[in-house]
Each structure stands twice: as structure tokens, then as C-alpha cells.
Design a protein around this motif. Structure first.
Motif, PDB file in Angstrom:
ATOM      1  N   ARG A  34      42.599  43.904  46.011  1.00  0.00           N
ATOM      2  CA  ARG A  34      43.558  42.875  46.414  1.00  0.00           C
ATOM      3  C   ARG A  34      43.811  41.938  45.250  1.00  0.00           C
ATOM      4  N   VAL A  35      44.953  41.277  45.355  1.00  0.00           N
ATOM      5  CA  VAL A  35      45.340  40.379  44.271  1.00  0.00           C
ATOM      6  C   VAL A  35      44.774  38.997  44.572  1.00  0.00           C
ATOM      7  N   VAL A  36      44.061  38.427  43.600  1.00  0.00           N
ATOM      8  CA  VAL A  36      43.431  37.118  43.822  1.00  0.00           C
ATOM      9  C   VAL A  36      43.928  36.127  42.783  1.00  0.00           C
ATOM     10  N   ASP A  37      43.185  35.042  42.693  1.00  0.00           N
ATOM     11  CA  ASP A  37      43.367  33.989  41.710  1.00  0.00           C
ATOM     12  C   ASP A  37      44.062  34.490  40.429  1.00  0.00           C
ATOM     13  N   ASN A  38      45.086  33.778  40.023  1.00  0.00           N
ATOM     14  CA  ASN A  38      45.764  34.085  38.754  1.00  0.00           C
ATOM     15  C   ASN A  38      46.408  35.479  38.747  1.00  0.00           C
ATOM     16  N   LEU A  58      39.129  32.287  25.335  1.00  0.00           N
ATOM     17  CA  LEU A  58      40.004  33.459  25.162  1.00  0.00           C
ATOM     18  C   LEU A  58      39.808  34.461  26.292  1.00  0.00           C
ATOM     19  N   ILE A  59      38.529  34.654  26.648  1.00  0.00           N
ATOM     20  CA  ILE A  59      38.249  35.614  27.730  1.00  0.00           C
ATOM     21  C   ILE A  59      38.787  35.070  29.050  1.00  0.00           C
ATOM     22  N   HIS A  60      38.581  33.775  29.252  1.00  0.00           N
ATOM     23  CA  HIS A  60      39.063  33.164  30.489  1.00  0.00           C
ATOM     24  C   HIS A  60      40.579  33.346  30.612  1.00  0.00           C
ATOM     25  N   ALA A  61      41.266  33.169  29.487  1.00  0.00           N
ATOM     26  CA  ALA A  61      42.733  33.302  29.512  1.00  0.00           C
ATOM     27  C   ALA A  61      43.171  34.758  29.662  1.00  0.00           C
ATOM     28  N   ALA A  62      42.276  35.667  29.285  1.00  0.00           N
ATOM     29  CA  ALA A  62      42.629  37.100  29.382  1.00  0.00           C
ATOM     30  C   ALA A  62      42.581  37.595  30.827  1.00  0.00           C
ATOM     31  N   VAL A  63      41.933  36.830  31.680  1.00  0.00           N
ATOM     32  CA  VAL A  63      41.819  37.237  33.086  1.00  0.00           C
ATOM     33  C   VAL A  63      43.115  36.842  33.794  1.00  0.00           C
ATOM     34  N   ARG A  64      44.107  37.671  33.623  1.00  0.00           N
ATOM     35  CA  ARG A  64      45.410  37.388  34.218  1.00  0.00           C
ATOM     36  C   ARG A  64      46.041  38.694  34.691  1.00  0.00           C
ATOM     37  N   ARG A  65      47.231  38.589  35.209  1.00  0.00           N
ATOM     38  CA  ARG A  65      47.921  39.749  35.795  1.00  0.00           C
ATOM     39  C   ARG A  65      47.709  41.007  34.940  1.00  0.00           C
ATOM     40  N   ASN A  66      47.410  42.101  35.584  1.00  0.00           N
ATOM     41  CA  ASN A  66      47.119  43.419  34.977  1.00  0.00           C
ATOM     42  C   ASN A  66      45.664  43.574  34.548  1.00  0.00           C
ATOM     43  N   ALA A  67      44.922  42.456  34.497  1.00  0.00           N
ATOM     44  CA  ALA A  67      43.475  42.591  34.305  1.00  0.00           C
ATOM     45  C   ALA A  67      42.890  43.097  35.630  1.00  0.00           C
ATOM     46  N   LEU A  68      41.693  43.636  35.560  1.00  0.00           N
ATOM     47  CA  LEU A  68      41.075  44.228  36.749  1.00  0.00           C
ATOM     48  C   LEU A  68      39.658  43.673  36.893  1.00  0.00           C
ATOM     49  N   LEU A  69      39.455  42.902  37.947  1.00  0.00           N
ATOM     50  CA  LEU A  69      38.141  42.298  38.182  1.00  0.00           C
ATOM     51  C   LEU A  69      37.275  43.235  39.002  1.00  0.00           C
ATOM     52  N   GLU A  70      35.988  43.289  38.669  1.00  0.00           N
ATOM     53  CA  GLU A  70      35.058  44.085  39.470  1.00  0.00           C
ATOM     54  C   GLU A  70      33.957  43.182  40.010  1.00  0.00           C
ATOM     55  N   ASN A  71      33.820  43.188  41.322  1.00  0.00           N
ATOM     56  CA  ASN A  71      32.679  42.562  42.005  1.00  0.00           C
ATOM     57  C   ASN A  71      32.559  41.054  41.833  1.00  0.00           C
ATOM     58  N   THR A 117      29.229  41.172  36.988  1.00  0.00           N
ATOM     59  CA  THR A 117      30.645  41.048  37.337  1.00  0.00           C
ATOM     60  C   THR A 117      31.459  41.308  36.066  1.00  0.00           C
ATOM     61  N   ARG A 118      32.572  42.010  36.209  1.00  0.00           N
ATOM     62  CA  ARG A 118      33.286  42.492  35.022  1.00  0.00           C
ATOM     63  C   ARG A 118      34.781  42.287  35.136  1.00  0.00           C
ATOM     64  N   CYS A 119      35.407  42.299  33.979  1.00  0.00           N
ATOM     65  CA  CYS A 119      36.863  42.322  33.956  1.00  0.00           C
ATOM     66  C   CYS A 119      37.327  43.230  32.818  1.00  0.00           C
ATOM     67  N   SER A 120      38.184  44.188  33.137  1.00  0.00           N
ATOM     68  CA  SER A 120      38.794  44.984  32.063  1.00  0.00           C
ATOM     69  C   SER A 120      40.222  44.484  31.877  1.00  0.00           C
ATOM     70  N   TYR A 121      40.648  44.422  30.632  1.00  0.00           N
ATOM     71  CA  TYR A 121      42.028  44.012  30.337  1.00  0.00           C
ATOM     72  C   TYR A 121      42.479  44.693  29.054  1.00  0.00           C
ATOM     73  N   PRO A 122      43.809  44.942  28.950  1.00  0.00           N
ATOM     74  CA  PRO A 122      44.291  45.594  27.731  1.00  0.00           C
ATOM     75  C   PRO A 122      44.178  44.640  26.544  1.00  0.00           C
ATOM     76  N   MET A 123      44.119  45.214  25.364  1.00  0.00           N
ATOM     77  CA  MET A 123      43.868  44.447  24.153  1.00  0.00           C
ATOM     78  C   MET A 123      44.808  43.259  23.977  1.00  0.00           C
ATOM     79  N   TRP A 124      46.066  43.436  24.375  1.00  0.00           N
ATOM     80  CA  TRP A 124      47.017  42.359  24.109  1.00  0.00           C
ATOM     81  C   TRP A 124      46.765  41.113  24.964  1.00  0.00           C
TER      82      TRP A 124
END
Ligand SMILES: Nc1ncnc2c1ncn2[C@@H]1O[C@H](COP(=O)(O)OP(=O)(O)OP(=O)(O)O)[C@@H](O)[C@H]1O
Ligand SMILES: O=C([O-])CC(=O)C(=O)O
Length: 682
Positions: free
Chosen positions: A180-184, A426-439, A459-466
Motif C-alpha cells: 500500500r501507498v503510505v507517507d510521502n 540524503l537517505i531520508h529524502a530518497a524515501v519518496r515515490r517509487n521507493a519501496l519500503l519493507e517492514n 527495516t529497508r528501503c530500495s530506491y533507484p540511484m537517481w
């Protein structure tokens, strides 16, 4: 390295994505001749005997550019059989399947030699057959029954979705109830029973060339080829039976000369999202002529039913066949297994081309000065490489060839526990649309609570390099000027930074002392001291010596001015007593390494136990911070703990490295251990 270049890179990356977006889920025109072109390419540089490559028995789900087969060639008999099978489809049950399988196995090789184009095919390939409408209907039934030699491409699955755009992914993941889509505006998923890797269920096929080359043991647990085939077939069967199957085609490796094409076939849409974030995305042109070198099947939550009979530890199975470059994941949804599977494969292949493969992050400064940060999971590779003063090459897996270092991945996989927006902006800002949060735990309004460890610490987040705006164009940089070993010392006795001699660098590289932090592996609930060779032992498929030799050669050849051991773990006492090293202090230390000012600092004499030399002062840091003994209230406890850790170092050396080697190597290693560590006599 100007802002313009960064911009260009972003566009380059985004172009790949845009290209990928414009590709509708499609079925390519594939024939079944395998990845021989790519093999040849690899072969040029490797020391693999040509016969070993020729002998690769099969590499299913791959394609050939040549050998297009004209459509209307099916003999009438086969058409009749097909028609009959179509009719019979609804009544086929488990008991009929083996008969059908036998029929096909017998028929196909018999009729193949006379067929037009047959010389380009393995005896007869269902991928060629598959373009006929009747076989299209039958494929989901037939495919899992076929021996791997005949296995068709998953692109022929009637509902294959390939390289979906982020928009399509979002829709898939949400509509299937996977996330589901959450925060940010970020996608959140739960990885189910497994929230970290399962090293005890990780196997490597012990056959052929791998038998001679792999460093067998607890990390690379040997598996019979026949068992692998059984698990692979079971996984393929599951995937073929699904209504929808997701195929991600991309690359591992930014260096075009050594990158490998990877195909990951998944049951879950969010796994497809993970692959889109983490692997290197192809352009449209690359996708059009895509030909996988590595194929990984992941059937998600469902385990391997016959695990007992097959002699496995559990129904969870993460298995690699390095000879045939195939991987299979069953019974765990933890997504890190996919990227670490491909990484393990690269760790087997790259060193054979003289390219070092490394579990490290990498950054580059404005002057083109690259730095690499080795470290086991949770030691700070991602955190410290997200540095506003430098460009990010990559956060976890790299190669180092004659040109310099290059990222193997196309995204980052950050640990989010206790994420502090100020300290890790930088990591905090990377957690945005198209990133994928786990757990990650969210509250009722969908806001993330990064401090909540109730689900897992991993707890993890994957995001593309850009998502990190300052990343390096193309994922490549020059030869590193600084090499940093990140160790998360759970005993709290190693200095925050030590300056290593060449021998010490080698010693610590092969020892890989650190702590497994909670959550990254199943069953690890608190930081646990470990020796993970090359700071990534869990993914190193060759014996440690292979990487150590390459590493030493690289250090000497490129005259690397400094190798440093940085403790990002505990201070003032071990885990449970002391505290985790302050990130700001670690960043200051890293800054002093990267700007070279540490080389001007006066060093202490080697300490009596570990023989480590540390700077007396560093700009902006309280000198007290640099001396670990000062942080302990109980001086005696500090010395006792040093002695205990020292014993562990020596025991590790004797048990895992010193044992089972030649006399000459033993003498050398003994000398290394003696020169590097002096066991404290109390
Ligand atoms: N002094 C420190 N230096 C670096 N990280 C620290 C420090 N203190 C605490 N941390 C925390 O440790 C964690 C390091 O995780 P990070 O993702 O950077 O590790 P990693 O080496 O990239 O691991 P992985 O390979 O699993 O992705 C982060 O949650 C970070 O906030
Ligand atoms: O893949 C990752 O970044 C996580 C990792 O290092 C691990 O699982 O040990």
C-alpha cells in the motif's frame, strides 16, 4: 564532475526508465539457442577452459539472435497431438501429467532433426513451438513438465509482464493487495516470515567446474545438481501455473565490458518493483535484443515441498548454480536474496577476469578521487556513502577493474531503522515515490515510524540511484585513493579509526571482523561478533585467498595511499553496556580520511594488543573520542575485553584461514598473524 554531469546522468538513468516505461509487456521472438554469444564475450578474458563453457549443459529461458524459425513447419502428426491435447486440457490432472511429459520428451527429439532451422535449436525447442496458438494454450501445462533442455522462455507465458513502468508497478502491487501507498507516496510491503537473509538455507551446486573453484563451507553449502534441478523445476512449475508472472530483464554491472544480463522471474509484483529499483535498467534497444546470462526464479512465499526427501534443512531454499548461471529462491520473500544471488554469481565470475568484486560502497570527490567502504551488512556502507560533499557511485556491490571501480547495481537498499532526517538527510529524502519500503511500521494515518522495531530491526528501503541527486554518471569512477574497512565492533574496544599498514590491510581484509547486526539474518536478534571474510563472506563464492590476492595486487599496483579501519559499532562498552558510535563523529573521521588530512596527523604507537595505530588528533574531533580506552569507565574490563577479542581474531585465523592450506601459505599466514596481533599476556 559538474552539476551538469550529474544532471546528465539523471537523464541517462531516467531515459532507461522512460524506455522501459514505453515497452508494453511483450513477447519477444525468441528461439532457444542459449547464451553462447555472451559466453564467448566472457570467455575472452576468463581463464575458464573453453571446454568448460561448451559443457554448460543448458541455460534455460535464454534466446538467440540467429535461428529464427519459419512458422508453418509443424508436422501434421504433431498438430493432431496438439489438438487432442488442447481438448484434453480440462481433464488433465496430476496423474496424466507424467504421461504427457513422457510423450513430449519422446516425441520431440524424434521429430526434430528434419525440421527447418533445427540446426539452430536444441533438439526441438518449445520456444519455437510456442508461437503457434495451440501451444500458447498448452504451454502453462507443458512447460513445467519439460526437462530443462526444452524449457521455454518465461516471455512465452501467456500473461507475462515484463519490465513494467513504475506507474504500472504501483497499480499491480496495490491492486493485488501486496502493498500500500503510505507517507510521502511510498510503497510499503511486508516481507512475511522472513525479514532478512537465510544463510543456512543458501546452497551452491557442487558439480563441474564449481566443484573445483568454490570455497565450500557454511557459507557455500554444497548441493547436488539433481536436487537443484528438482527445486528449479518445482519453482518453474509454480511460476508457469500462475495467472501472471513478472519478468525483469536488466544488468548487473555498470562496466559494459563485464556486465551480465540478468533475468529475474517473480511471482510477486513487488519483487518486480525491487528488481526495477536495484538492478541496472536496460534501454529499449537493449531490451529488444536482450539475452540473459543469469536467470533467477523466485516463487516467493511458497517453499520447496519435497525438502525432506531432498535432504534440505527446510522448505526455504536459496540455491545457485554457478556453472549454468541460474538461481532459484523458494520459501522466502526477503528481496535482498535476489540481489545478493546475482552478487554471489558476480563474485564467482569477475575475479576470473582479473576484476576484483567487492562488498563495498563507493563515492567520488570533486577531484575525481574515489573511495571505497567495505563493510558487512549494517556497518554503514549506505549511510556513509550518502555524503552531500561527494558523488555516490553505489552503496553495496562494486567491481574494480583496469579502469577503476564500477557499481554492480542500479539502486540502493538502505536500512531505515532509527533513520534520522538530520543525520541521514540524503537517505531520508530518497524515501519518496517509487521507493519501496519493507517492514516499516506505519501509524493509522500512514506515517512511518522509523524507530519502531516491533516488526524487525531490518527495516529497508530500495530506491533507484537517481533518488540520490548527487550520483555518478554511469556508475563508474577511477581507482580509489582511500580504502576504508567499516567494522561494527560489538565489543566496543576497537578505535574509531586506525591507520593500517599494507600487511594489516590484508590481515583485516581476510579476517573481516565485525558484528552481524540484528535482523539482517534470520535468527540474529542482537549484534553478534563475527568474522566475515572480505567483509562480505556470506556472498563470496570463491575461497578468501582469491579475493585477498586480487585486493593486494590492486593496492600495490595503484599505490593506494591509505587503508583505514573505521569502527562504526560500539564505544564505551560492548553491546548492551556502551553506545553506538555517533554518526556525526564517524562522518568527521571519514571526511578526514577523504580530504587526506588524516595523513598529516601524528599517529600513536601501535597498541599492545591489536598493533593498531590511531591518529592522536583529527580536525574538529575531541581527541578523547579517538582513544577507545578513554570511553570505558572500567579500565580493567576494557583490557579484558581486548584480550578476549584478540583471542577470537587468532582463533578465526587458525580455524578458517590457516587450516587446510599449504605449508608455505601457513608459514606466511602465521607470520601475518604474529606481526599483526600480539596476544596480550596478563
Ligand atoms: N557511527 C555510525 N556510522 C554508520 N552508521 C551508523 C552509525 N551509528 C549508527 N548507524 C546506523 O547503522 C545503520 C547502517 O546501515 P547501512 O544501511 O548504512 O549499512 P550497510 O553497510 O549499507 O548495510 P547493508 O549492506 O545491509 O545495506 C544505519 O541504520 C545507521 O543509521
Ligand atoms: O543486500 C543488502 O544490502 C543487505 C545485505 O548486505 C545483507 O543482506 O547482508
Amino acid at each position: 564532475m559538474t552539476a551538469m554531469t550529474i544532471e546528465e546522468t539523471r537523464h541517462e538513468d531516467e531515459k532507461c526508465m522512460a524506455d522501459a516505461h514505453s515497452v508494453a509487456p511483450q513477447k519477444a521472438e525468441f528461439t532457444a539457442l542459449e547464451n553462447t554469444e555472451k559466453d564467448k564475450k566472457l570467455d575472452v578474458k576468463t581463464d575458464i577452459e573453453p571446454c568448460a563453457l561448451d559443457a554448460i549443459p543448458y541455460a534455460p529461458f535464454t534466446c538467440a539472435k540467429e535461428g529464427k524459425v519459419a512458422e508453418p513447419w509443424l508436422p501434421t502428426t504433431l498438430r493432431v497431438i496438439e489438438a487432442a491435447l488442447v481438448k484434453a486440457t480440462p481433464v488433465l490432472d496430476r496423474t496424466l501429467r507424467p504421461i504427457l511429459s513422457l510423450l513430449l520428451r519422446t516425441l520431440m527429439p524424434l521429430i526434430s532433426p528434419g525440421l527447418p532451422g533445427a540446426h539452430t535449436l536444441r533438439p526441438l525447442c518449445p520456444a519455437a513451438l510456442s508461437r503457434t496458438p495451440t501451444v500458447q494454450t498448452l504451454l502453462p501445462i507443458i512447460a513445467p513438465l519439460l526437462p530443462p533442455t526444452f524449457a521455454p522462455s518465461f516471455l512465452d507465458h501467456p500473461a507475462c509482464k515484463r519490465n513494467l513502468s513504475y506507474e504500472a508497478l504501483r497499480w499491480e502491487v496495490v491492486s493485488r493487495g501486496e502493498g500500500r501507498v503510505v507517507d510521502n507516496d511510498v510503497m510499503l510491503v511486508d516481507t512475511g516470515a522472513f525479514t532478512g537473509r537465510c544463510p543456512k538455507d543458501r546452497y551452491v551446486v557442487d558439480a563441474g567446474e564449481a566443484h573445483r573453484r568454490v570455497g565450500w563451507g557454511e557459507v557455500n553449502i554444497p548441493l547436488k545438481e539433481a536436487t537443484f534441478d528438482e527445486v528449479y523445476a518445482e519453482c518453474a512449475r509454480r511460476l508457469w501455473g500462475l495467472k501472471t508472472v513478472y519478468v525483469f530483464d536488466g544488468f548487473v554491472g555498470a562496466s559494459k565490458s563485464s556486465r551480465l544480463a540478468v533475468r529475474v522471474v517473480t511471482e510477486l509484483a513487488w519483487h518486480h518493483h525491487f528488481c526495477t529499483n536495484m538492478f541496472r535498467r536496460p534501454t529499449n534497444e537493449e531490451l529488444a535484443e536482450f539475452c540473459p546470462d543469469i536467470t533467477i526464479l523466485n516463487s516467493g512465499p511458497d517453499g520447496f515441498a519435497r525438502w525432506r526427501e531432498a535432504g534440505l534443512r527446510s522448505a526455504t531454499c536459496v540455491a545457485l548454480d554457478l556453472n549454468r548461471r541460474m538461481g532459484v529462491i523458494m520459501g522466502t520473500q526477503y528481496s535482498g536474496e535476489m540481489k545478493k544471488g546475482a552478487f554471489s554469481m558476480m563474485n564467482y565470475l569477475l575475479p576470473r577476469q582479473g576484476t576484483m568484486s567487492m562488498h563495498c560502497s563507493a563515492t567520488v570527490g570533486a577531484a575525481g578521487d574515489a573511495a571505497i567502504f567495505f563493510g558487512l551488512s549494517g556497518t554503514g556502507k549506505t549511510t556513509l556513502s550518502a555524503d552531500p560533499e561527494r558523488l555516490l557511485v553505489g552503496d553495496d556491490e562494486h567491481g574494480w577493474d583496469e579502469e577503476g571501480v564500477f557499481n554492480l547495481e542500479g539502486g540502493c537498499y538502505a536500512k531505515l531503522i532509527d533513520l534520522d532526517p538530520l543525520k541521514e538527510a540524503l537517505i531520508h529524502a530518497a524515501v519518496r515515490r517509487n521507493a519501496l519500503l519493507e517492514n516499516v511500521v506505519v501509524d493509522a494515518s500512514g506515517m512511518c515510524n522509523y524507530c519502531d522495531k516491533s516488526r524487525t530491526e531490518n527495516t529497508r528501503c530500495s530506491y533507484p540511484m537517481w533518488h540520490i541527486p548527487s550520483h555518478v554518471p554511469g556508475g563508474c569512477a577511477g581507482h580509489p585513493r582511500s580504502v576504508i574497512f567499516l567494522t561494527c565492533d560489538a565489543f566496543g574496544v576497537l578505535p574509531p579509526v586506525s591507520v593500517l599498514s599494507e600487511e594489516q590491510a590484508l590481515y583485516h581484509f581476510v579476517s573481516g571482523y565485525t558484528a552481524k547486526v540484528a535482523g539482517t539474518e534470520q535468527g540474529v536478534v542482537q549484534p553478534t561478533a563475527t568474522f566475515s571474510t572480505c567483509f562480505g563472506g556470506a556472498f563470496m563464492t570463491l575461497p578468501a585467498r582469491a579475493y585477498a590476492e586480487l585486493f593486494m595486487r590492486k593496492l600495490q599496483r595503484h599505490g593506494i595511499p591509505g587503508v583505514y579501519l573505521v569502527n562504526t559499532g560500539w564505544t564505551g562498552g560492548g553491546y548492551g553496556v556502551g553506545r553506538r558510535m555517533d554518526i556525526t563523529a564517524t562522518r568527521q573521521i571519514v571526511a578526514a580520511i577523504l580530504d587526506g588530512s588524516i595523513r598529516e596527523a601524528e599517529l600513536t604507537l601501535p597498541d599492545p594488543v591489536f598493533q593498531l595505530r590511531k591518529p592522536r588528533t583529527l580536525r574538529g574531533l575531541d581527541p578523547q573520542v579517538l582513544d577507545p580506552s578513554k570511553a570505558w569507565e572500567d579500565g580493567l574490563a576494557f583490557h579484558d575485553t581486548c584480550a578476549k577479542l584478540c583471542e577470537l581474531f587468532t582463533a578465526n585465523f587458525m580455524n578458517t584461514l590457516y587450516a587446510a592450506t599449504t605449508q608455505q601459505a601457513q608459514d606466511l599466514e602465521m607470520k601475518m598473524n604474529k606481526d599483526t596481533l600480539v596476544v596480550m599476556s596478563t
